[in-house]
Motif scaffolding. Structure first.
Motif, PDB file in Angstrom:
ATOM      1  N   ARG A 178       0.263   4.275  -6.860  1.00 16.30           N
ATOM      2  CA  ARG A 178       1.010   3.679  -7.469  1.00 16.30           C
ATOM      3  C   ARG A 178       2.498   2.544  -7.152  1.00 16.30           C
ATOM      4  NH1 ARG A 178      -0.938   7.984  -9.460  1.00 16.30           N
ATOM      5  NH2 ARG A 178      -0.270   9.754 -11.455  1.00 16.30           N
ATOM      6  N   HIS A 179       2.351   2.864  -6.055  1.00 20.17           N
ATOM      7  CA  HIS A 179       3.269   2.183  -4.366  1.00 20.17           C
ATOM      8  C   HIS A 179       2.298   1.632  -3.978  1.00 20.17           C
ATOM      9  CE1 HIS A 179       6.114   4.339  -7.350  1.00 20.17           C
ATOM     10  NE2 HIS A 179       5.513   5.954  -6.456  1.00 20.17           N
ATOM     11  N   ALA A 180       2.085   0.706  -3.969  1.00 14.76           N
ATOM     12  CA  ALA A 180       0.967  -0.024  -2.746  1.00 14.76           C
ATOM     13  C   ALA A 180       1.429  -0.812  -1.833  1.00 14.76           C
ATOM     14  CB  ALA A 180       0.256  -1.357  -2.813  1.00 14.76           C
ATOM     15  N   SER A 181       3.154  -0.960  -1.252  1.00 13.56           N
ATOM     16  CA  SER A 181       4.185  -1.516  -1.158  1.00 13.56           C
ATOM     17  C   SER A 181       4.523  -0.649   0.540  1.00 13.56           C
ATOM     18  CB  SER A 181       4.731  -2.000  -1.306  1.00 13.56           C
ATOM     19  OG  SER A 181       5.461  -1.677  -2.324  1.00 13.56           O
ATOM     20  N   ILE A 182       4.581   0.771   0.154  1.00 12.56           N
ATOM     21  CA  ILE A 182       4.981   2.363   1.091  1.00 12.56           C
ATOM     22  C   ILE A 182       3.863   2.194   2.069  1.00 12.56           C
ATOM     23  CG2 ILE A 182       5.351   4.589   1.342  1.00 12.56           C
ATOM     24  CD1 ILE A 182       7.179   3.140  -1.962  1.00 12.56           C
ATOM     25  N   ARG A 183       4.427   2.986   2.927  1.00 13.77           N
ATOM     26  CA  ARG A 183       3.348   2.726   3.486  1.00 13.77           C
ATOM     27  C   ARG A 183       3.718   4.144   3.775  1.00 13.77           C
ATOM     28  NH1 ARG A 183       3.542   3.537  10.528  1.00 13.77           N
ATOM     29  NH2 ARG A 183       5.827   4.495   9.631  1.00 13.77           N
ATOM     30  N   TRP A 184       1.812   4.249   3.888  1.00 14.16           N
ATOM     31  CA  TRP A 184       1.433   6.505   3.728  1.00 14.16           C
ATOM     32  C   TRP A 184       0.584   6.657   4.795  1.00 14.16           C
ATOM     33  CZ3 TRP A 184       4.367   7.982  -0.587  1.00 14.16           C
ATOM     34  CH2 TRP A 184       4.628   6.619  -1.623  1.00 14.16           C
ATOM     35  N   LEU A 185       0.434   7.394   5.313  1.00 19.18           N
ATOM     36  CA  LEU A 185       0.271   8.810   6.755  1.00 19.18           C
ATOM     37  C   LEU A 185      -0.094   9.948   6.196  1.00 19.18           C
ATOM     38  CD1 LEU A 185       2.537   7.346   9.378  1.00 19.18           C
ATOM     39  CD2 LEU A 185       0.385   6.423   8.372  1.00 19.18           C
ATOM     40  N   LEU A 186      -1.275  10.181   6.627  1.00 22.69           N
ATOM     41  CA  LEU A 186      -2.223  11.445   6.271  1.00 22.69           C
ATOM     42  C   LEU A 186      -1.559  12.309   7.549  1.00 22.69           C
ATOM     43  CD1 LEU A 186      -3.523  13.550   4.897  1.00 22.69           C
ATOM     44  CD2 LEU A 186      -6.048  12.685   5.939  1.00 22.69           C
ATOM     45  N   GLY A 187      -0.731  13.015   7.512  1.00 24.36           N
ATOM     46  CA  GLY A 187      -0.699  13.716   8.811  1.00 24.36           C
ATOM     47  C   GLY A 187       0.675  15.631   8.198  1.00 24.36           C
ATOM     48  N   ASP A 188       0.506  16.604   9.732  1.00 20.31           N
ATOM     49  CA  ASP A 188       0.679  17.440   8.910  1.00 20.31           C
ATOM     50  C   ASP A 188       2.018  18.277   9.559  1.00 20.31           C
ATOM     51  OD1 ASP A 188       1.541  20.224   8.936  1.00 20.31           O
ATOM     52  OD2 ASP A 188      -0.545  20.575  10.008  1.00 20.31           O
ATOM     53  N   MET A 189       3.038  18.460   8.774  1.00 18.84           N
ATOM     54  CA  MET A 189       4.501  17.782   8.740  1.00 18.84           C
ATOM     55  C   MET A 189       5.291  19.352  10.497  1.00 18.84           C
ATOM     56  SD  MET A 189       6.513  19.683   5.940  1.00 18.84           S
ATOM     57  CE  MET A 189       5.535  20.527   4.603  1.00 18.84           C
ATOM     58  N   ARG A 190       4.304  19.708  10.628  1.00 18.48           N
ATOM     59  CA  ARG A 190       4.682  20.386  11.763  1.00 18.48           C
ATOM     60  C   ARG A 190       4.555  19.633  12.776  1.00 18.48           C
ATOM     61  NH1 ARG A 190       0.481  25.874   9.441  1.00 18.48           N
ATOM     62  NH2 ARG A 190      -0.292  24.032   8.777  1.00 18.48           N
ATOM     63  N   ALA A 191       3.347  19.143  12.871  1.00 23.50           N
ATOM     64  CA  ALA A 191       2.424  18.175  14.360  1.00 23.50           C
ATOM     65  C   ALA A 191       2.042  16.709  14.293  1.00 23.50           C
ATOM     66  CB  ALA A 191       1.363  19.093  14.681  1.00 23.50           C
ATOM     67  N   PHE A 192       3.098  15.468  13.335  1.00 18.53           N
ATOM     68  CA  PHE A 192       2.798  14.255  14.296  1.00 18.53           C
ATOM     69  C   PHE A 192       3.131  13.946  14.443  1.00 18.53           C
ATOM     70  CE2 PHE A 192       6.958  13.583  11.226  1.00 18.53           C
ATOM     71  CZ  PHE A 192       7.501  14.217  11.332  1.00 18.53           C
ATOM     72  N   GLN A 193       2.598  12.503  15.300  1.00 19.00           N
ATOM     73  CA  GLN A 193       3.833  12.366  16.165  1.00 19.00           C
ATOM     74  C   GLN A 193       3.818  10.365  15.892  1.00 19.00           C
ATOM     75  OE1 GLN A 193       1.049  13.064  19.583  1.00 19.00           O
ATOM     76  NE2 GLN A 193       2.666  12.838  20.544  1.00 19.00           N
ATOM     77  N   LEU A 194       4.649   9.712  15.247  1.00 18.76           N
ATOM     78  CA  LEU A 194       4.331   7.941  14.799  1.00 18.76           C
ATOM     79  C   LEU A 194       5.772   7.582  16.316  1.00 18.76           C
ATOM     80  CD1 LEU A 194       5.806   8.544  11.197  1.00 18.76           C
ATOM     81  CD2 LEU A 194       2.927   8.698  12.471  1.00 18.76           C
TER      82      LEU A 194
END
Ligand SMILES: C[S@@+](CC[C@H](N)C(=O)[O-])C[C@H]1O[C@@H](n2cnc3c(N)ncnc32)[C@H](O)[C@@H]1O
Length: 249
Positions: free
Chosen positions: A78-94
């Motif tokens: 639906r929104h190809a211009s947004i960056r989508w990341l697979l991750g767990d909200m308890r343990a993400f590191q960006l």
């Protein structure tokens, strides 16, 4: 992520937006947090990107993170211009740091213990700039609602463009006061034939106001505002929701 809290979205992903239609007030609330000085935004548990896309259209540079591949693939479609990341909200590191992190539609209630909630709050804090904000909404536990099991409660009847017919959503709930977990079973059936279209089980932990405030303080946040409704009515013990904006200290 092998968790019932992601499974429900895998099972019902195609119907997710139809099942949660009518959230314009939520979107306006989150959208109003974006400003000239608040543009880098992380949408945690972003799902199909309903909130993220509104923030992006308000001028924010948005990253969406979710643990469900199925929900993310719909977001990407639906929104190809947004960056989508697979991750767990308890343990993400960006590597990125954000002016604002949002977590909408009760998603924090999918974390099943205080330890998991604390882990998520710490992760959020680490990803915020020094005076960055975290905004989220969860339910305000209602003793009346939780006090009795509910069976076959009709939650919604709607014409599904996905299914091409009228569908009805039924819900059963059972609350375990010892764990503070509300167990929710959903059945989506065809209105006319009664044929089952999809079903799903999920868990929503009840997060009580005093406990929430203590966890937020322990994670290094100060309360900026707490509302009981998306129209910014101040929070009161009888409020249906806890809508919170905190700032990193
Ligand atoms: C109620 S939906 C909300 C989606 C979106 N925020 C919205 O407003 O439409 C909850 C989302 O939380 C995700 N989720 C559940 N547990 C998660 C976890 N530990 N980490 C990241 N996402 C999770 C699910 O996959 C689902 O997409």
């Amino acid at each position: 992520l092998d968790s019932p809290s992601v499974g429900i979205y895998e099972d019902l992903a195609d119907f997710y937006e139809e099942l949660h239609a009518g959230r314009e007030k939520d979107f306006l609330f989150y959208r109003a947090l974006v400003s000239d000085s608040c543009v880098r935004v992380l949408d945690l548990a972003c799902g199909t990107g309903e909130i993220a896309s509104r923030l992006a259209s308000a001028g924010a540079t948005v990253t969406g993170l979710d643990a469900s591949e199925t929900m993310l693939s719909l977001a990407q479609e639906r929104h190809a211009s947004i960056r989508w990341l697979l991750g767990d909200m308890r343990a993400f590191q960006l590597v990125d740091r954000f002016d604002l992190v949002v977590c909408g539609l009760n998603s924090l209630q999918h974390l099943e213990t205080d330890a998991h909630l604390a882990a998520a709050l710490n992760c959020v804090r680490e990803h915020l700039v020094s005076d960055g904000r975290f905004a989220f909404d969860i339910f305000n536990p209602s003793n009346m609602f939780l006090g009795a099991d509910r069976h076959d409660v009709m939650m919604r009847r709607f014409f599904s463009t996905v299914a091409g017919r009228e569908l009805v959503l039924y819900e059963d709930t059972h609350y375990n006061a010892a764990t503070a977990l509300l167990h929710i079973d959903w059945r989506l059936v065809e209105a006319v034939s009664g044929r089952r279209v999809a079903e799903s089980r999920s868990i929503m932990r009840q997060i009580f106001p005093a406990g929430l405030d203590a966890l937020l303080a322990a994670a290094g946040f100060v309360m900026e505002a707490k509302y009981g409704d998306f129209d910014r009515t101040p929070f009161a013990p009888s409020s249906a929701k806890q809508i919170v904006v905190v700032r990193r200290t």
